[in-house]
Design an enzyme around this catalytic site. Sequence first.
Site, short mmCIF file in Angstrom:
data_model
loop_
_atom_site.label_atom_id
_atom_site.label_comp_id
_atom_site.label_asym_id
_atom_site.label_seq_id
_atom_site.Cartn_x
_atom_site.Cartn_y
_atom_site.Cartn_z
N ASN A 214 0.78 -1.24 -0.08
CA ASN A 214 0.00 0.17 0.15
C ASN A 214 0.75 1.33 -0.07
OD1 ASN A 214 0.67 0.61 2.78
ND2 ASN A 214 -0.43 -1.22 3.11
N ASP A 284 -4.30 -6.46 4.70
CA ASP A 284 -5.59 -7.30 5.20
C ASP A 284 -5.31 -8.81 4.78
OD1 ASP A 284 -6.57 -5.09 6.61
OD2 ASP A 284 -7.64 -4.55 4.92
N LYS A 294 9.24 -17.15 -10.26
CA LYS A 294 8.44 -15.77 -10.89
C LYS A 294 7.42 -16.52 -11.51
CE LYS A 294 8.78 -11.86 -14.30
NZ LYS A 294 9.65 -11.38 -15.00
N ILE A 314 -2.88 -8.02 14.00
CA ILE A 314 -1.83 -7.81 14.90
C ILE A 314 -2.46 -7.05 16.04
CG2 ILE A 314 0.57 -6.60 15.28
CD1 ILE A 314 1.08 -7.06 12.32
N LYS A 344 -14.12 -0.42 15.34
CA LYS A 344 -12.80 -0.96 15.38
C LYS A 344 -12.45 -0.95 16.82
CE LYS A 344 -8.00 -1.16 13.03
NZ LYS A 344 -7.30 -0.40 12.04
N LYS A 348 -12.08 -4.63 18.82
CA LYS A 348 -10.75 -5.09 19.02
C LYS A 348 -10.26 -4.76 20.59
CE LYS A 348 -9.33 -5.05 14.44
NZ LYS A 348 -8.27 -4.71 13.38
#
Length: 407
Positions: A214, A284, A294, A314, A344, A348
């Site tokens: 990302n 994710d 490859k 995590i 969230k 969590k």
Amino acid sequence: MSKLAQKRILLGITGGIAAYKSIELVRLLSKAGADIQVVITEGAKAFVTEMTLQAVSGHPVRSTLLDPNAEAGMGHIELAKWADLIVIAPASADFMARYAQGMANDLLSTLCLATESPVLLAPAMNQAMWKHPATQTNASLLSGRGVLTIGPASGVQACGDVGAGRMSEPSDIFAAINDHFKTTASPQDLAKQHWVITAGPTMEAIDPVRFISNHSSGKMGYALAQAALERGATVTLISGPVQLPAPAGAHLISVKSADDMLAACTAAMAHQADVFIGAAAVADFKMKHASEQKMKKQGDIDELQLTLVKNPDIIAHVAKNNLAKCVIGFAAETQNVIEYAKSKLNKKGLDMIIANDVSRTDIGFNQDDNQVSVITKDAILSPEKATKTALASELVSLIAQHTHATH
């Protein structure tokens, strides 16, 4: 640890033979870990080159007031807000006169009027010019407004005159800058605490040359690590692949995948940490089975299906297993930011979550600025948009207050 590490210093150079000494000042500041931007006046260009200053500072040199490449042409406002300290070395008699009268007819004088940061002048001019009542009046006016000054020094001048007017040596200016940040140093209230902070992206292999990742630059996590260090904390920084130097004094653990990061976090908190901040942008999903070789194109096939599985969560693991006394999460969202962040937080079992809207192009990923909402079970705080360095200091203060109140 250097007090100048990651400090943002804007160095202004005005016209005068002493301008060549500013190259050494940039070198000393860079070596100490400061981030340097240089602004030069038209007069300074007769004595130093922009190419040299760019090479030693690592940034393009600025000299134009209305920069068409800056956001909305307002580069002077961006720079004025960016700096922790503005240093003018050398500061000519002409510049001091214009600054004292509030003139803004070039980039450097405009920056000095637009900034709320402290300004340090290192005057340099002929000894007669320095002694002139007009210059002394200007120096007194600026001092009365809180402008800091070092020098000038006395000695033989380039013109052959002897007296006060020489720019202070770069080593002396460097010492004055260092002393300034020492006097404004943060309290050492976190001296007995261990903070574990994750930062940057994770990199999930598809095959030996391709991966899923990302846009996270790691800047926010690294700024948080620096802010915690400045308050005396022992900091373990667990970082995905980024192009940033580790803050001096941090224990850096470099990782690639989410599995690597989970293992590093668990090991770092074998003995319970005081604070865990999950600032990393953890992928994710990962490949169910990454290819050992490859992957090659298969004939004329236009589509390729990859089988992905969830990565370990995590921060949920840290909270569930009580690996830290206080667990802080981040939520990077593109819509319903507060709603998703609250979900969230509760799901969590976090103590606090810091949410930001990454759909905005002026903050978040790969930007120097950020704006967030700080959410706990009882409150929502909304600090103003700021540089990630300034915001990190504010967030560390909020986290420290929350930790003290709840533990």
